[in-house]
Design a protein around this motif. Structure first.
Motif, PDB file in Angstrom:
ATOM      1  N   LEU A 132     -14.921  23.003  77.041  1.00 20.22           N
ATOM      2  CA  LEU A 132     -13.563  23.411  77.381  1.00 20.22           C
ATOM      3  C   LEU A 132     -13.265  24.860  77.011  1.00 20.22           C
ATOM      4  CD1 LEU A 132     -11.439  20.233  76.574  1.00 20.22           C
ATOM      5  CD2 LEU A 132     -11.945  21.230  78.796  1.00 20.22           C
ATOM      6  N   GLY A 133     -14.253  25.581  76.511  1.00 23.90           N
ATOM      7  CA  GLY A 133     -14.051  26.998  76.278  1.00 23.90           C
ATOM      8  C   GLY A 133     -13.851  27.352  74.822  1.00 23.90           C
ATOM      9  N   ALA A 145      -6.773  25.729  78.105  1.00 21.73           N
ATOM     10  CA  ALA A 145      -8.085  26.063  77.549  1.00 21.73           C
ATOM     11  C   ALA A 145      -8.772  27.048  78.476  1.00 21.73           C
ATOM     12  CB  ALA A 145      -8.933  24.813  77.383  1.00 21.73           C
ATOM     13  N   GLU A 146      -9.338  28.102  77.884  1.00 22.40           N
ATOM     14  CA  GLU A 146     -10.038  29.115  78.675  1.00 22.40           C
ATOM     15  C   GLU A 146     -11.490  28.669  78.862  1.00 22.40           C
ATOM     16  OE1 GLU A 146      -8.533  31.396  80.182  1.00 22.40           O
ATOM     17  OE2 GLU A 146      -6.606  31.045  79.193  1.00 22.40           O
ATOM     18  N   SER A 147     -11.761  28.022  79.977  1.00 22.79           N
ATOM     19  CA  SER A 147     -13.094  27.493  80.265  1.00 22.79           C
ATOM     20  C   SER A 147     -13.867  28.477  81.129  1.00 22.79           C
ATOM     21  CB  SER A 147     -12.972  26.157  80.996  1.00 22.79           C
ATOM     22  OG  SER A 147     -12.660  26.367  82.357  1.00 22.79           O
ATOM     23  N   PRO A 148     -15.183  28.236  81.310  1.00 29.01           N
ATOM     24  CA  PRO A 148     -15.957  29.098  82.209  1.00 29.01           C
ATOM     25  C   PRO A 148     -15.424  29.091  83.645  1.00 29.01           C
ATOM     26  CG  PRO A 148     -17.422  27.815  80.813  1.00 29.01           C
ATOM     27  CD  PRO A 148     -16.038  27.285  80.586  1.00 29.01           C
ATOM     28  N   PRO A 172      -8.733  24.539  87.626  1.00 30.07           N
ATOM     29  CA  PRO A 172      -8.037  25.613  88.352  1.00 30.07           C
ATOM     30  C   PRO A 172      -7.737  25.274  89.805  1.00 30.07           C
ATOM     31  CG  PRO A 172      -9.757  26.550  86.973  1.00 30.07           C
ATOM     32  CD  PRO A 172      -9.928  25.049  86.914  1.00 30.07           C
ATOM     33  N   ASN A 173      -8.566  24.396  90.432  1.00 33.15           N
ATOM     34  CA  ASN A 173      -8.315  24.042  91.831  1.00 33.15           C
ATOM     35  C   ASN A 173      -7.282  22.931  91.990  1.00 33.15           C
ATOM     36  OD1 ASN A 173      -9.654  21.746  91.018  1.00 33.15           O
ATOM     37  ND2 ASN A 173     -11.392  21.970  92.415  1.00 33.15           N
TER      38      ASN A 173
END
Length: 230
Positions: A132-133, A145-148, A172-173
């Motif tokens: 999850l980053g 959460a800043e994920s890839p 994000p989608n």
């Protein structure tokens, strides 16, 4: 594709195996918790026909054998890893059929309440849930959460007395992935169980890799909560 580790027994297996069975079993549990050891057991008349184990990857099978006390101490005369093209009737050809699920678990030597409170706090996610980053922050009442893949929204089930740690991850989608998770009382502490669903289009190898990632995350969680190495 799966990978079958085959053991050929040494002539003195009946007298030597009992000496190393506990250590052999501990190694098997370790690889099972990683999600790479799927099945293990002896054939009937093991003194003549030996044993086998099924692994998700060839590398994990070879690693297991190389450090297995049975191999190191001569219980096993020889071993080899064979490719196995599995035919599974659990995964229908229909791409719209329901996915298969796998339960990944770990024991933690801490009370249920301690485990529950730590896991349910999204601020702790970067410490144990690598996928999850590396950072989590709160924006407009939501945990991001800043994920890839970019920012994903993480939402846990409401606080409850049943150890339910289900959490939704919105990508994000816009797709939302539901992750069932529980913590329950177990001898010596708690059992944490994560249910991983195999979504349509995910190959067997990809599913095994996902399970291994979850297993590593849970092992890291245990290390943090027990105060040991992550």
């Amino acid at each position: 594709m799966k990978y079958v580790l085959v053991y050929e027994p040494a002539p003195n297996i009946a007298s030597t195996a009992p000496l190393y069975f506990a250590a052999h079993g501990a190694r098997a549990r370790e690889f099972h918790e990683r999600g790479t050891l799927l099945r293990i057991g002896a054939f009937a008349r093991a003194q003549d026909y030996g044993a086998m184990a099924v692994f998700a990857t060839r590398e994990s099978a070879e690693e297991f054998a190389a450090g297995d006390p049975f191999v190191e101490n001569g219980v096993v005369a020889s071993w080899e890893v064979r490719d196995w093209d599995e035919i599974s009737f659990e995964h229908p050809a229909d791409p719209d059929a329901a996915s298969v699920a796998r339960h990944v678990d770990v024991t933690v030597a801490r009370p249920v309440a301690d485990v529950y409170d730590y896991v349910r706090n999204p601020e702790n996610l970067p410490a144990w849930a690598a996928g999850l980053g590396a950072a989590v922050h709160r924006v407009d009442g939501k945990w991001i959460a800043e994920s890839p893949m970019g920012g994903v929204v993480v939402a846990f089930a409401p606080r409850n007395d049943y150890g339910v740690l289900d959490h939704d991850v919105t990508l994000p989608n816009g797709e939302t992935v539901r992750n069932p998770m529980r913590v329950i009382a177990a001898p010596g502490g708690s059992l944490v169980v994560f249910t991983l669903s195999r979504r349509p289009g995910v190959t067997e190898a990809e599913f095994a890799a996902d399970a291994a990632t979850v297993s590593a995350d849970l092992a890291r969680l245990r290390g943090i909560l027990e105060g040991g190495p992550e």
